[in-house]
Design a protein around this motif. Structure first.
Motif, PDB file in Angstrom:
ATOM      1  N   SER A 234      16.505 -24.287  34.127  1.00  0.00           N
ATOM      2  CA  SER A 234      16.211 -25.170  35.097  1.00  0.00           C
ATOM      3  C   SER A 234      17.073 -26.385  35.203  1.00  0.00           C
ATOM      4  O   SER A 234      17.603 -26.984  35.906  1.00  0.00           O
ATOM      5  CB  SER A 234      14.998 -25.852  34.908  1.00  0.00           C
ATOM      6  OG  SER A 234      14.524 -26.452  33.939  1.00  0.00           O
ATOM      7  N   SER A 235      17.772 -26.539  33.670  1.00  0.00           N
ATOM      8  CA  SER A 235      18.518 -27.792  33.739  1.00  0.00           C
ATOM      9  C   SER A 235      19.435 -27.423  32.713  1.00  0.00           C
ATOM     10  O   SER A 235      18.898 -27.004  31.357  1.00  0.00           O
ATOM     11  CB  SER A 235      17.948 -29.069  33.663  1.00  0.00           C
ATOM     12  OG  SER A 235      17.116 -29.318  32.776  1.00  0.00           O
TER      13      SER A 235
ATOM     14  N   TYR B  41      33.017 -25.854  37.650  1.00  0.00           N
ATOM     15  CA  TYR B  41      31.764 -25.204  37.716  1.00  0.00           C
ATOM     16  C   TYR B  41      31.370 -25.363  39.256  1.00  0.00           C
ATOM     17  O   TYR B  41      30.530 -24.555  39.757  1.00  0.00           O
ATOM     18  CB  TYR B  41      30.571 -26.038  36.868  1.00  0.00           C
ATOM     19  CG  TYR B  41      30.718 -25.437  35.341  1.00  0.00           C
ATOM     20  CD1 TYR B  41      30.143 -24.334  35.210  1.00  0.00           C
ATOM     21  CD2 TYR B  41      31.340 -26.134  34.610  1.00  0.00           C
ATOM     22  CE1 TYR B  41      30.278 -23.735  33.919  1.00  0.00           C
ATOM     23  CE2 TYR B  41      31.477 -25.763  33.238  1.00  0.00           C
ATOM     24  CZ  TYR B  41      31.037 -24.468  32.833  1.00  0.00           C
ATOM     25  OH  TYR B  41      31.108 -24.161  31.554  1.00  0.00           O
ATOM     26  N   LYS B  42      31.839 -26.364  39.975  1.00  0.00           N
ATOM     27  CA  LYS B  42      31.580 -26.403  41.521  1.00  0.00           C
ATOM     28  C   LYS B  42      32.139 -25.032  42.060  1.00  0.00           C
ATOM     29  O   LYS B  42      31.457 -24.222  42.723  1.00  0.00           O
ATOM     30  CB  LYS B  42      32.450 -27.406  42.227  1.00  0.00           C
ATOM     31  CG  LYS B  42      31.473 -28.791  41.932  1.00  0.00           C
ATOM     32  CD  LYS B  42      32.246 -29.911  42.791  1.00  0.00           C
ATOM     33  CE  LYS B  42      32.335 -29.440  44.114  1.00  0.00           C
ATOM     34  NZ  LYS B  42      33.067 -30.658  44.963  1.00  0.00           N
TER      35      LYS B  42
ATOM     36  N   PHE C 274      27.713 -25.238  42.805  1.00  0.00           N
ATOM     37  CA  PHE C 274      26.995 -26.400  42.552  1.00  0.00           C
ATOM     38  C   PHE C 274      27.578 -27.369  43.376  1.00  0.00           C
ATOM     39  O   PHE C 274      28.793 -27.585  43.763  1.00  0.00           O
ATOM     40  CB  PHE C 274      27.132 -26.674  41.246  1.00  0.00           C
ATOM     41  CG  PHE C 274      25.945 -25.978  40.365  1.00  0.00           C
ATOM     42  CD1 PHE C 274      25.437 -25.049  40.687  1.00  0.00           C
ATOM     43  CD2 PHE C 274      25.646 -26.584  38.892  1.00  0.00           C
ATOM     44  CE1 PHE C 274      24.570 -24.350  39.909  1.00  0.00           C
ATOM     45  CE2 PHE C 274      24.984 -25.817  38.132  1.00  0.00           C
ATOM     46  CZ  PHE C 274      24.388 -24.716  38.491  1.00  0.00           C
ATOM     47  N   ASP C 275      26.652 -28.474  44.112  1.00  0.00           N
ATOM     48  CA  ASP C 275      27.135 -29.658  44.796  1.00  0.00           C
ATOM     49  C   ASP C 275      26.986 -30.784  43.666  1.00  0.00           C
ATOM     50  O   ASP C 275      25.859 -30.864  42.944  1.00  0.00           O
ATOM     51  CB  ASP C 275      26.164 -30.061  45.981  1.00  0.00           C
ATOM     52  CG  ASP C 275      26.252 -28.939  46.615  1.00  0.00           C
ATOM     53  OD1 ASP C 275      27.595 -28.534  47.176  1.00  0.00           O
ATOM     54  OD2 ASP C 275      25.440 -28.354  47.416  1.00  0.00           O
ATOM     55  N   VAL C 276      27.736 -31.770  43.964  1.00  0.00           N
ATOM     56  CA  VAL C 276      27.866 -32.828  42.881  1.00  0.00           C
ATOM     57  C   VAL C 276      26.637 -34.060  43.443  1.00  0.00           C
ATOM     58  O   VAL C 276      27.007 -34.422  44.738  1.00  0.00           O
ATOM     59  CB  VAL C 276      29.123 -33.646  42.615  1.00  0.00           C
ATOM     60  CG1 VAL C 276      29.049 -34.937  42.002  1.00  0.00           C
ATOM     61  CG2 VAL C 276      29.981 -32.721  42.191  1.00  0.00           C
ATOM     62  N   THR C 277      25.723 -34.332  42.914  1.00  0.00           N
ATOM     63  CA  THR C 277      24.624 -35.210  43.608  1.00  0.00           C
ATOM     64  C   THR C 277      24.779 -36.752  43.096  1.00  0.00           C
ATOM     65  O   THR C 277      24.551 -37.701  43.712  1.00  0.00           O
ATOM     66  CB  THR C 277      23.406 -34.678  43.493  1.00  0.00           C
ATOM     67  OG1 THR C 277      22.947 -34.408  42.010  1.00  0.00           O
ATOM     68  CG2 THR C 277      23.012 -33.213  43.818  1.00  0.00           C
TER      69      THR C 277
ATOM     70  N   ALA D 204      22.469 -26.893  41.939  1.00  0.00           N
ATOM     71  CA  ALA D 204      22.639 -25.566  42.659  1.00  0.00           C
ATOM     72  C   ALA D 204      21.883 -25.547  43.905  1.00  0.00           C
ATOM     73  O   ALA D 204      21.024 -26.525  44.091  1.00  0.00           O
ATOM     74  CB  ALA D 204      21.972 -24.531  41.709  1.00  0.00           C
ATOM     75  N   PRO D 205      22.030 -24.673  44.890  1.00  0.00           N
ATOM     76  CA  PRO D 205      21.078 -24.605  45.977  1.00  0.00           C
ATOM     77  C   PRO D 205      19.536 -24.290  45.653  1.00  0.00           C
ATOM     78  O   PRO D 205      18.793 -24.448  46.403  1.00  0.00           O
ATOM     79  CB  PRO D 205      21.829 -23.234  46.646  1.00  0.00           C
ATOM     80  CG  PRO D 205      23.210 -23.124  46.329  1.00  0.00           C
ATOM     81  CD  PRO D 205      23.150 -23.560  44.738  1.00  0.00           C
TER      82      PRO D 205
END
Length: 50
Positions: free
Chosen positions: A4-5, A20-21, A26-29, A40-41
């Motif tokens: 999960s993390s 990693y993107k 993954f998206d940078v939040t 991740a989505p």
């Protein structure tokens, strides 16, 4: 079992985020000079810190 993390301490933050993107989609939040939170989505997230 699901992940999960995760937190990773890296030397080159920009390079690690880009890798990693591209690799995991993954998206940078959240991002600052010393850390980045990628999500991740799904529900997984990964934090990178310098």
């Amino acid at each position: 079992m699901r992940l999960s993390s995760a937190v990773m301490f890296v030397r080159e933050l920009d390079r690690s985020v880009l890798f990693y993107k591209k690799l995991l989609g993954f998206d940078v939040t959240v991002r600052n000079n010393s850390a980045a939170l990628l999500a991740a989505p799904t529900t997984a997230s990964c934090t990178f810190a310098r």
